[in-house]
Write a protein that holds these residues in place. Structure first.
Motif, short mmCIF file in Angstrom:
data_model
loop_
_atom_site.label_atom_id
_atom_site.label_comp_id
_atom_site.label_asym_id
_atom_site.label_seq_id
_atom_site.Cartn_x
_atom_site.Cartn_y
_atom_site.Cartn_z
N VAL A 159 0.83 -1.21 0.00
CA VAL A 159 0.00 0.00 0.00
C VAL A 159 0.87 1.26 0.00
N PRO A 160 1.79 1.43 0.97
CA PRO A 160 2.66 2.62 0.87
C PRO A 160 3.51 2.62 -0.38
N GLY A 161 3.87 1.42 -0.88
CA GLY A 161 4.63 1.37 -2.11
C GLY A 161 3.85 1.93 -3.29
N ARG A 213 28.97 -6.26 -9.64
CA ARG A 213 28.50 -5.07 -10.37
C ARG A 213 27.06 -4.71 -9.99
N ALA A 214 26.63 -5.13 -8.83
CA ALA A 214 25.26 -4.86 -8.37
C ALA A 214 24.99 -3.37 -8.20
N TRP A 215 26.05 -2.57 -8.13
CA TRP A 215 25.88 -1.12 -7.98
C TRP A 215 25.14 -0.52 -9.18
N VAL A 216 25.18 -1.21 -10.32
CA VAL A 216 24.46 -0.72 -11.51
C VAL A 216 22.97 -0.63 -11.20
N ALA A 217 22.44 -1.63 -10.49
CA ALA A 217 21.02 -1.63 -10.12
C ALA A 217 20.77 -0.73 -8.93
N GLU A 218 21.71 -0.72 -7.98
CA GLU A 218 21.50 0.06 -6.75
C GLU A 218 21.47 1.56 -7.01
N LEU A 219 22.09 2.01 -8.08
CA LEU A 219 22.08 3.43 -8.44
C LEU A 219 20.95 3.77 -9.41
N ASN A 220 20.11 2.79 -9.71
CA ASN A 220 19.00 2.98 -10.64
C ASN A 220 17.73 3.27 -9.84
N PRO A 221 17.20 4.50 -9.88
CA PRO A 221 16.00 4.82 -9.09
C PRO A 221 14.77 4.01 -9.50
N ILE A 226 10.38 0.02 -8.28
CA ILE A 226 9.76 -1.27 -8.58
C ILE A 226 9.84 -2.20 -7.39
N ASP A 227 10.97 -2.17 -6.70
CA ASP A 227 11.21 -3.12 -5.61
C ASP A 227 10.28 -2.91 -4.43
N ILE A 228 9.88 -1.66 -4.15
CA ILE A 228 9.01 -1.41 -2.99
C ILE A 228 7.59 -1.95 -3.22
N VAL A 229 7.26 -2.28 -4.47
CA VAL A 229 5.97 -2.91 -4.77
C VAL A 229 6.15 -4.41 -4.98
N ARG A 230 7.19 -4.78 -5.68
CA ARG A 230 7.42 -6.19 -6.00
C ARG A 230 7.79 -7.00 -4.75
N SER A 242 15.89 0.93 -0.58
CA SER A 242 14.86 1.14 -1.60
C SER A 242 13.79 2.10 -1.12
N TRP A 243 13.39 1.98 0.16
CA TRP A 243 12.42 2.92 0.72
C TRP A 243 13.02 4.31 0.80
N LEU A 244 14.29 4.41 1.24
CA LEU A 244 14.95 5.71 1.34
C LEU A 244 15.08 6.36 -0.03
N TRP A 245 15.46 5.56 -1.01
CA TRP A 245 15.57 6.09 -2.37
C TRP A 245 14.23 6.61 -2.87
N SER A 246 13.19 5.82 -2.68
CA SER A 246 11.87 6.20 -3.19
C SER A 246 11.35 7.47 -2.53
N VAL A 247 11.52 7.56 -1.21
CA VAL A 247 11.08 8.77 -0.50
C VAL A 247 11.96 9.96 -0.87
N GLY A 248 13.28 9.72 -0.96
CA GLY A 248 14.19 10.80 -1.32
C GLY A 248 13.92 11.35 -2.71
N ILE A 249 13.68 10.43 -3.65
CA ILE A 249 13.36 10.86 -5.01
C ILE A 249 12.07 11.68 -5.03
N LEU A 250 11.10 11.26 -4.21
CA LEU A 250 9.82 11.97 -4.14
C LEU A 250 10.02 13.40 -3.65
N VAL A 251 10.81 13.56 -2.60
CA VAL A 251 11.04 14.90 -2.03
C VAL A 251 11.80 15.79 -3.01
N VAL A 252 12.91 15.27 -3.53
CA VAL A 252 13.71 16.04 -4.48
C VAL A 252 12.91 16.36 -5.75
N GLY A 253 12.12 15.38 -6.21
CA GLY A 253 11.33 15.58 -7.41
C GLY A 253 10.28 16.67 -7.25
#
Length: 272
Positions: A159-161, A213-221, A226-230, A242-253
């Motif tokens: 739901v929050p996702g 090379r997992a950093w390729v995905a970790e730096l992908n917003p 997707i992960d917070i829903v999947r 993933s939660w921090l990224w999603s909330v941070g992107i929301l604020v900055v956006g």
């Protein structure tokens, strides 16, 4: 009652760049109606209506799930739900990006004739694609039940996702809609970039395959959104990042969207 209606109308007409986003989001009766109208027009005189999209999602997930589970050596009972949710959420995000880029250009006839918050036009697009998302997600859940997966208590985190997905779609549309209205070359650039980003996002493949090379995905917003829903649906643990990224992107956006509205809101009608 009349005073309340009068004040609401006054707020509607006297909004400016600083209040466009807040007034537009609060005008839910407008963008909800416009979004439903778009869906009805798209599937007009159709027997299944919007469920055609659900059916196409079902076929695509089944075919790609069987194909890529074989190519990647994945167990289909776990891979198919992973792929299905990733594709459904990606379709929503890519639609918000692509259609959000033309939000103001496509609504030029309304923008030039009726003074309303520009955010209404973006919310209209986000809402109709969110409805399509809600039509398609149950298809994947059905696949999970067929394969014997029963969602646990963590399923409630979806739901929050979904709320974060919905809100992120708004600022994406406001920012890209403004930039594309001013600079038309941005539109094809965005279209090409979103196709490239798809292949760098863990949708058809898992992040574990990248190893060091997992950093390729970790730096992908997009991966985090997707992960917070999947994650809650398939029962995997969602990383706090993933939660921090999603909330941070929301604020900055939204800060970026607010800045563009304050600077460009009154110029958009001349650009479109």
């Amino acid at each position: 009652m009349q005073a309340t209606v009068s004040s609401a109308r006054q707020l509607w007409h006297e909004h400016d760049g600083g209040s466009d986003i807040s007034v537009g989001l609060l005008a839910s009766h407008v963008w909800l109606a416009l979004g439903w109208h778009d869906i009805r027009q798209r599937y007009r005189r159709s027997v299944l209506g919007p469920f055609w999209f659900t059916l196409s999602t079902l076929i695509m997930v089944a075919v790609l799930g069987i194909l890529y589970s074989t190519l990647l050596g994945q167990e289909i009972t776990t891979y198919l739900p992973y792929l299905g949710i990733g594709l459904v959420v990606w379709q929503y995000l890519s639609a918000c990006v692509n259609e959000g880029s033309t939000a103001f250009i496509g609504s030029a006839y309304l923008i030039k004739q009726i003074r309303m918050p520009l955010t209404v036009h973006v919310s209209r697009i986000v809402w109709r694609n969110f409805v399509i998302l809600l039509h398609s997600l149950p298809v994947v859940v059905v696949f999970m039940f067929i394969f014997g997966h029963v969602p646990g208590p963590e399923f409630l985190l979806v739901v929050p996702g979904l709320v974060l997905l919905l809100l992120n779609g708004v600022w994406i549309g406001v920012v890209l809609g403004t930039l594309c209205a001013r600079y038309r070359d941005v539109l094809p650039i965005v279209g090409n970039l979103i196709q490239i980003v798809f292949f760098f996002t863990p949708i058809m493949w898992t992040k574990d395959l990248l190893k060091d090379r997992a950093w390729v995905a970790e730096l992908n917003p997009f991966h985090h959104m997707i992960d917070i829903v999947r994650g809650p649906i398939i029962g995997s643990t969602v990383a706090p990042e993933s939660w921090l990224w999603s909330v941070g992107i929301l604020v900055v956006g939204f800060l970026a969207a607010q800045y563009l509205m304050q600077r460009c809101r009154n110029r958009v009608p001349y650009w479109v």
